[in-house]
Scaffold this active site. Structure first.
Site, PDB file in Angstrom:
ATOM      1  N   LYS A 416       0.818  -1.220   0.000  1.00  0.00           N
ATOM      2  CA  LYS A 416       0.000   0.000   0.000  1.00  0.00           C
ATOM      3  C   LYS A 416       0.855   1.274   0.000  1.00  0.00           C
ATOM      4  O   LYS A 416       2.045   1.240   0.339  1.00  0.00           O
ATOM      5  CB  LYS A 416      -0.949  -0.028   1.202  1.00  0.00           C
ATOM      6  CG  LYS A 416      -1.964  -1.175   1.118  1.00  0.00           C
ATOM      7  CD  LYS A 416      -2.953  -1.153   2.274  1.00  0.00           C
ATOM      8  CE  LYS A 416      -3.972  -2.276   2.127  1.00  0.00           C
ATOM      9  NZ  LYS A 416      -4.971  -2.274   3.230  1.00  0.00           N
ATOM     10  N   ARG A 491      -1.089 -15.157   2.651  1.00  0.00           N
ATOM     11  CA  ARG A 491      -1.976 -14.675   3.710  1.00  0.00           C
ATOM     12  C   ARG A 491      -1.347 -14.916   5.090  1.00  0.00           C
ATOM     13  O   ARG A 491      -1.472 -14.091   5.991  1.00  0.00           O
ATOM     14  CB  ARG A 491      -3.351 -15.353   3.613  1.00  0.00           C
ATOM     15  CG  ARG A 491      -4.092 -15.012   2.315  1.00  0.00           C
ATOM     16  CD  ARG A 491      -5.553 -15.393   2.370  1.00  0.00           C
ATOM     17  NE  ARG A 491      -6.297 -14.589   3.339  1.00  0.00           N
ATOM     18  CZ  ARG A 491      -6.710 -13.333   3.125  1.00  0.00           C
ATOM     19  NH1 ARG A 491      -6.450 -12.733   1.975  1.00  0.00           N
ATOM     20  NH2 ARG A 491      -7.381 -12.693   4.066  1.00  0.00           N
ATOM     21  N   HIS A 524      -1.927  -6.310   1.046  1.00  0.00           N
ATOM     22  CA  HIS A 524      -3.211  -6.959   0.755  1.00  0.00           C
ATOM     23  C   HIS A 524      -2.935  -8.169  -0.127  1.00  0.00           C
ATOM     24  O   HIS A 524      -1.920  -8.223  -0.830  1.00  0.00           O
ATOM     25  CB  HIS A 524      -4.143  -5.974   0.020  1.00  0.00           C
ATOM     26  CG  HIS A 524      -5.397  -6.617  -0.494  1.00  0.00           C
ATOM     27  ND1 HIS A 524      -6.459  -6.930   0.332  1.00  0.00           N
ATOM     28  CD2 HIS A 524      -5.746  -7.027  -1.749  1.00  0.00           C
ATOM     29  CE1 HIS A 524      -7.412  -7.491  -0.395  1.00  0.00           C
ATOM     30  NE2 HIS A 524      -7.004  -7.565  -1.648  1.00  0.00           N
TER      31      HIS A 524
END
Length: 551
Positions: A416, A491, A524
């Site tokens: 990000k 993840r 993400h």
């Protein structure tokens, strides 16, 4: 008299040991006609030598000599023989050059025998998936890729590497282009001189078939060929791909850029890092797994990937094919398919050979005789006469086996805008260290349309406008990560969505280290395989340049 003078200029006369020793210092190739005083030199070859001399025009690197065997001690073994004898002397002076080295100090990178080039495959070529094609052509030409890396170049790196074009009016736009996407940096060496990067003239039929005669013998001269090796830049231009890949071949600049891109190049080059597949068969996996893994760790292997897997009968038969004619083969297959085996991908310097030496022969009986300290003997299972550990038998086989047991998967990943450049570098390093390959990467400002493709699951939520606001603060880094089990592994590496929760539950995760809030949680990733595939197709289809010819 004119003819006699021309022959003397063509072939130097060597008739003493001191002249012979002096002649051996000639740089380049020296062709020596060894003759006896009573029969003289081979005059039949002189027209060919003269032709070579005139056509090649290499006075400093091509020499012709007549040497009288009777007066030169080195040529004693050739005395009293009447057949023609031609010797060849090649002298190649090695010179070390380093712009930063002190006088007399060797450069760690450059020598007349080993010269390097730096190649940068540019972001548009990477996005268009041209990297593999470019590297394949480089290797086919006989060059060697010594080391490579994929990264987004910093502004300073671009300015340093491309300083020669800094005065061009569109240079600032070029810097922006080069820092907005993934580049491939390669260190390339000349490789094997015998590879097919040479241009040869067509042989002359007359010189191939004509036979020269004199009073003593007949000689058919060799085929005349001119050879030229292209530089890497010239070769890429001839392959029409130079616009996709920028080359630096200046010795001083190559030294500087190797230090900039690969500061540990010298030590890394001396390492022969290899990946292989290893298996712990069911009985060993169930009873002694931790013992074996401890030895693997102590021996310096790194486990890149591991999984338990129940082998099918077909897989077991393939792995045990060498025993198919043994009485115990059927029982062996039953044992191998009776429960889970542990498959490992191991990384180490000289991994293939070291693993073979560590586990020992495939036969327990043979291992007890020849290598009693091997793992084969230490972990032998009663009733099974074969090694309970398996390893790839070649690097080619290892690559296929790893692909089979650990099929690669892709996921979409995002760093990000609030992450600083230094933090971004740390995250990218972490990603590589845990075994991900960054297949594609693009820095881009995510507008609402692009963000919708990545956050399709939450775009109807009330808080989505806050997500869009965070993404609008600056460019994000969008990546395709490739690895076995990539979606779940990414993840796990990211950690929980809330950085405070991540610090408690997964303190080594990326969000625990670099996240500041639920919205500004650094990274993400796709939630599942289907979402990853759909998002990758949508996002990177927009990034691949369209071919005007429609190919």
């Amino acid at each position: 008299m004119a003819s006699k003078k021309r022959e003397i200029q063509l072939q130097t006369v060597v008739n003493s040991q001191s002249l012979w020793d002096e002649m051996l210092q000639n740089k380049g190739l020296t062709v020596i006609d060894v003759y006896q005083a009573w029969c003289g030199p081979c005059k039949a070859m002189q027209p060919l030598f003269r032709k070579l001399k005139n056509e090649l025009n290499e006075d400093e690197l091509l020499h012709f000599v007549v040497a009288e065997a009777d007066n030169i001690v080195t040529l004693q073994s050739f005395r009293d023989k009447c057949e023609p004898v031609f010797l060849f002397s090649v002298y190649h002076e090695i010179v070390f050059v380093d712009s930063d080295a002190e006088d007399g100090e060797e450069s760690p990178y450059e020598s007349a025998e080993q010269l390097y080039s730096i190649a940068i495959i540019k972001p548009d070529a990477v996005i268009a998936r041209k990297s593999l094609e470019i590297k394949k052509k480089i290797l086919e030409a006989g060059f060697v890729i010594e080391i490579e890396d994929k990264r987004v170049l910093t502004e300073q790196q671009v300015r340093d590497f491309y300083s020669r074009i800094a005065d061009q009016p569109d240079f600032e736009d070029f810097v922006l282009f080069m820092t907005n996407g993934l580049s491939h940096i390669l260190v390339i060496s000349q490789g094997n001189e015998e590879q097919p990067v040479w241009e040869e003239t067509e042989p002359n039929p007359e010189t191939e078939t004509k036979v020269y005669e004199d009073n003593h013998h007949e000689v058919a001269p060799p085929t005349l060929r001119k050879e030229k090796r292209y530089s890497l830049q010239e070769y890429l231009e001839r392959q029409h791909i130079s616009q996709l890949c920028d080359i630096e071949e200046s010795i001083a600049n190559v030294n500087k850029f190797i230090d900039m891109f690969f500061p540990d190049f010298k030590s890394m080059k001396n390492l022969k890092l290899e990946k292989i597949l290893a298996l712990l068969l069911p009985d060993l996996f169930q009873e002694k797994k931790e013992n074996v893994l401890g030895i693997i760790h102590d021996e310096g292997f790194k486990i890149l990937m591991q999984r338990s897997i129940v082998l099918s009968e077909e897989e077991a038969q393939t792995l045990c094919k060498e025993y198919e004619n043994e009485d115990y083969f059927e029982n062996l297959i039953k044992k191998m398919t009776s429960g889970p085996s542990l498959a490992l991908v191991l990384l180490r310097d000289n991994c293939l050979q070291h693993w073979k030496e560590l586990i020992g022969p495939s036969s327990v009986e043979k291992a007890k005789t020849s290598v009693p300290e091997s793992l084969c003997v230490q972990f032998a299972v009663e009733g099974l006469p074969i090694n309970q550990l398996y390893g790839s038998d070649s690097l080619e086989t290892a690559e296929k086996e790893i692909q089979y047991f650990f099929p690669p998967q892709q996921t979409l990943a995002l760093i990000k805008p609030h992450v600083t450049q230094e933090q971004r570098e740390e995250i990218l390093k972490y990603i590589k260290e845990v075994g991900f390959e960054i297949t594609q990467m693009k820095e881009m400002l995510l507008n609402e349309k692009a963000a919708d493709k990545i956050y399709s699951k939450i775009k109807t939520k009330d808080f989505y406008k806050d997500v869009l606001e965070v993404l609008s603060e600056g460019p994000s880094l969008v990546m395709i990560l490739t690895k076995w089990n990539a979606v779940s592994d990414w993840r796990r590496l990211m950690g929980p969505v809330d950085p405070d929760e991540a610090k408690l539950l997964s303190p080594d995760s990326i969000r625990a280290q670099f996240g500041t809030s639920v919205l500004k949680n650094a990274v993400h990733g796709s939630s599942n395989i289907q979402e990853a595939m759909e998002t990758i197709d949508q996002m990177f289809e927009m990034l691949v340049p369209k071919n005007p010819e429609g190919n």
